[in-house]
Each structure stands twice: as structure tokens, then as C-alpha cells.
Scaffold this active site. Structure first.
Site, PDB file in Angstrom:
ATOM      1  N   SER A  25      27.124 -36.715  19.047  1.00 39.09           N
ATOM      2  CA  SER A  25      26.428 -37.905  19.308  1.00 39.09           C
ATOM      3  C   SER A  25      25.554 -37.897  18.842  1.00 39.09           C
ATOM      4  O   SER A  25      25.524 -37.840  17.895  1.00 39.09           O
ATOM      5  CB  SER A  25      25.816 -35.981  20.661  1.00 39.09           C
TER       6      SER A  25
ATOM      7  N   TYR B  94      22.219 -27.261  21.634  1.00 39.23           N
ATOM      8  CA  TYR B  94      23.161 -28.694  22.250  1.00 39.23           C
ATOM      9  C   TYR B  94      22.862 -29.448  20.540  1.00 39.23           C
ATOM     10  O   TYR B  94      23.527 -29.601  19.996  1.00 39.23           O
ATOM     11  CB  TYR B  94      22.467 -29.866  23.126  1.00 39.23           C
TER      12      TYR B  94
HETATM   13  C1  BGC Z   1      24.108 -35.814  26.290  1.00 39.77           C
HETATM   14  C2  BGC Z   1      23.798 -36.942  27.229  1.00 39.77           C
HETATM   15  C3  BGC Z   1      23.162 -37.262  26.410  1.00 39.77           C
HETATM   16  C4  BGC Z   1      23.253 -38.201  25.389  1.00 39.77           C
HETATM   17  C5  BGC Z   1      21.611 -39.059  25.398  1.00 39.77           C
HETATM   18  C6  BGC Z   1      24.707 -36.936  25.079  1.00 39.77           C
HETATM   19  O1  BGC Z   1      24.939 -36.635  23.838  1.00 39.77           O
HETATM   20  O2  BGC Z   1      25.676 -35.094  26.369  1.00 39.77           O
HETATM   21  O3  BGC Z   1      23.304 -35.613  27.946  1.00 39.77           O
HETATM   22  O4  BGC Z   1      22.607 -38.219  28.012  1.00 39.77           O
HETATM   23  O5  BGC Z   1      23.918 -37.879  24.448  1.00 39.77           O
HETATM   24  O6  BGC Z   1      20.858 -38.649  25.014  1.00 39.77           O
END
Ligand code: BGC
Length: 271
Positions: free
Chosen positions: A156, A169
Site C-alpha cells: 500500500s 494497517y
Molecule cells: C487503503 C485504502 C486507502 C488507500 C489510500 C489503501 O491501502 O486500504 O483504504 O483509501 O490506501 O489511502
């Protein structure tokens, strides 16, 4: 279906974890389109997985749904066994399964923390380890690929961008970054290629609140210099390239696919 000459993953067996919806479903479909035999893994939604499998079959591809919670070692072992029963081996692992369980830091329960780390990080460890064992056992099959196997970790933008309200996360994705790089360093001599994709905001169920209404989307777009929210196909196309021999010299890196979110657009007229 595309004709065989342009099928970049022809004859390869791909496992995409968490592919009953969202980015995973986009990746599974893109890989099947390029000739891969795909395992559509799910944990909660057999219906979603069957839908993806059916869509792939309807367009002439090969796919199979297998349930497994990637954070459970016994389920992961069984998932790989069932994949080998069906396809004989694995050539591509897409470590995609992931979730969010958001909370303000001071309210975050240990259970919220643990669940996200278990699925997003431990799940990637367990699946990558199984895939690597098979890649090493089997070695390179030159008719299929120059590499003995490819691992793609779904990370991410939050492997580098801190994220208030989502520390479990962000910590899991920061962990994925060094998991990926350390595996890459260790497995290169076996001709195993390991990389990550770092998606930005992509329209999927995980973040629907962030783009579903025009107001929310406008706010989100302030973070995306390129001016649109991504689609699962944006990630599917990149995953195909990263799994194909076109990227054979790409190893140990995160490819951000984020419309420029990691450019810190807040600084464009500030700082
Ligand atoms: C998340 C999303 C988020 C995006 C940008 C992703 O890794 O799961 O919820 O919109 O990152 O912030």
C-alpha cells in the site's frame, strides 16, 4: 480471449489470495486473461469467489476457487496442496489478502491490532514460505518463465505514508515492505523474483466510504495529483507485468500505483 502469442503468463499457475472481490478479483481476472491458470482464494465469501471463477471461465480462462484463511498455517498448507492437486505446481503467488480494522489509537483493542497483523503480515509470510519451497524444489521451467517463481506482495502507499486512525494497517504494510525486501535478498539466488505493488486509493469495498459520495470523492482527490481514483484493473495490469518476463530484472522493489499519492501533494502549494 487474446491469441496465445500475446498471453504473457501462458501455462503458469497463479494463486491470488483474497481474490473474491476488490483488487484481488481484478488481479485474478487480469492474470487469467493472460493465460494463467488461477486459484481464486477466499476466506469469507465463497459466492464472490465463484462469481470471479465463473467470469474467468466464461471468457475462456481457467480458474478454481479454494477457501482458506491465510493467517492459519494448517489452512495455508491445505490451500497449496489443493492447488497442486489441480494444477501440479505454482509459478506466481500474489499475496493479496488483507483488511482494515480502523480505530483511534487510544481505542484500538489488542484484537483489532492482532487481526490486521495476522491477516496482512503473517498471512503473507505463510503463503510466501509455501510458494518459495515449491519454487526451490521445482526450479526454473524455461518454457514458462525465466524465473523459478514470482512473488508479488500487495502492499500500500501506507508502507511509507503514516496513517492516523489506521496504525495497525500502516504497521502491517510497513512490515510487508521489509518482509518483501528480505525475502527478495534471500531468494534471488534461487531465481525467485519478489516485489510489491503499493496501491493508492482504488475503488473497492475496503474504502467505499472514501469515494462513494461526490463529497467524499472530492476530498479524496485532493490527495491524488493525477485526478482520478484508481480501479482494480489498474492494479491487475501492473500485476501481470510484474509476474511476466517483461519485468525479469525487477526484483526487491515496490511499484507504487497510486496516481501520485506518494508525491505528498499537500506540499504542491505549501511548505
Ligand atoms: C487503503 C485504502 C486507502 C488507500 C489510500 C489503501 O491501502 O486500504 O483504504 O483509501 O490506501 O489511502
Amino acid at each position: 480471449m487474446k491469441n496465445n502469442a500475446t498471453q504473457r503468463l501462458k501455462g503458469q499457475a497463479a494463486l491470488v489470495t483474497g481474490s473474491s472481490s476488490g483488487i484481488g478479483a481484478g488481479v485474478a481476472k487480469a492474470m487469467a486473461r493472460e493465460g494463467a491458470k488461477v486459484v481464486v482464494n477466499y476466506s469469507k465469501s465463497p459466492e464472490g469467489a465463484e462469481k470471479v471463477v465463473q467470469e474467468i471461465r466464461d471468457s475462456g480462462g481457467t480458474a478454481l476457487a479454494i477457501g482458506a484463511d491465510v493467517s492459519q498455517e494448517d489452512q495455508v498448507l491445505r490451500l497449496f496442496e489443493r492447488m497442486y492437486e489441480a494444477y501440479g505446481t505454482i509459478d506466481i503467488l500474489v499475496n493479496n489478502a488483507g483488511l482494515q480494522k480502523d480505530a483511534a489509537f487510544v481505542d484500538m483493542t489488542l484484537a483489532d491490532w492482532q487481526l490486521v497483523l495476522d491477516i496482512n503480515l503473517t498471512g503473507q509470510f505463510l503463503c510466501a514460505r509455501q510458494a518459495a519451497r515449491e519454487f526451490i524444489r521445482r526450479g526454473v521451467v524455461p518454457e514458462r518463465s525465466r524465473a523459478a517463481g514470482k512473488i508479488i506482495c500487495m502492499s500500500s502507499v501506507h508502507e511509507v505514508i503514516p496513517w492516523a486512525g489506521h496504525v495497525n494497517y500502516a504497521a502491517s504494510k510497513g512490515g510487508v515492505m521489509l518482509l518483501m525486501k528480505s525475502i527478495a535478498q534471500e531468494l534471488a539466488r534461487h531465481k525467485i523474483r519478489v516485489n510489491s505493488i503499493g496501491p493508492g486509493a482504488i475503488k473497492t469495498p475496503i474504502n467505499n466510504e472514501a469515494w462513494e459520495t461526490p463529497e467524499a470523492e472530492k476530498k479524496l482527490l485532493a490527495l491524488i495529483p493525477y485526478g482520478r481514483v484508481g480501479e482494480p484493473t489498474d492494479i491487475g495490469d501492473v500485476a501481470v507485468w510484474l509476474a511476466s518476463d517483461e519485468s525479469d530484472y525487477v526484483h526487491g522493489t515496490t511499484l507504487f500505483v497510486d496516481g501520485g499519492m506518494t508525491l505528498y501533494p499537500g506540499f504542491a502549494e505549501n511548505g
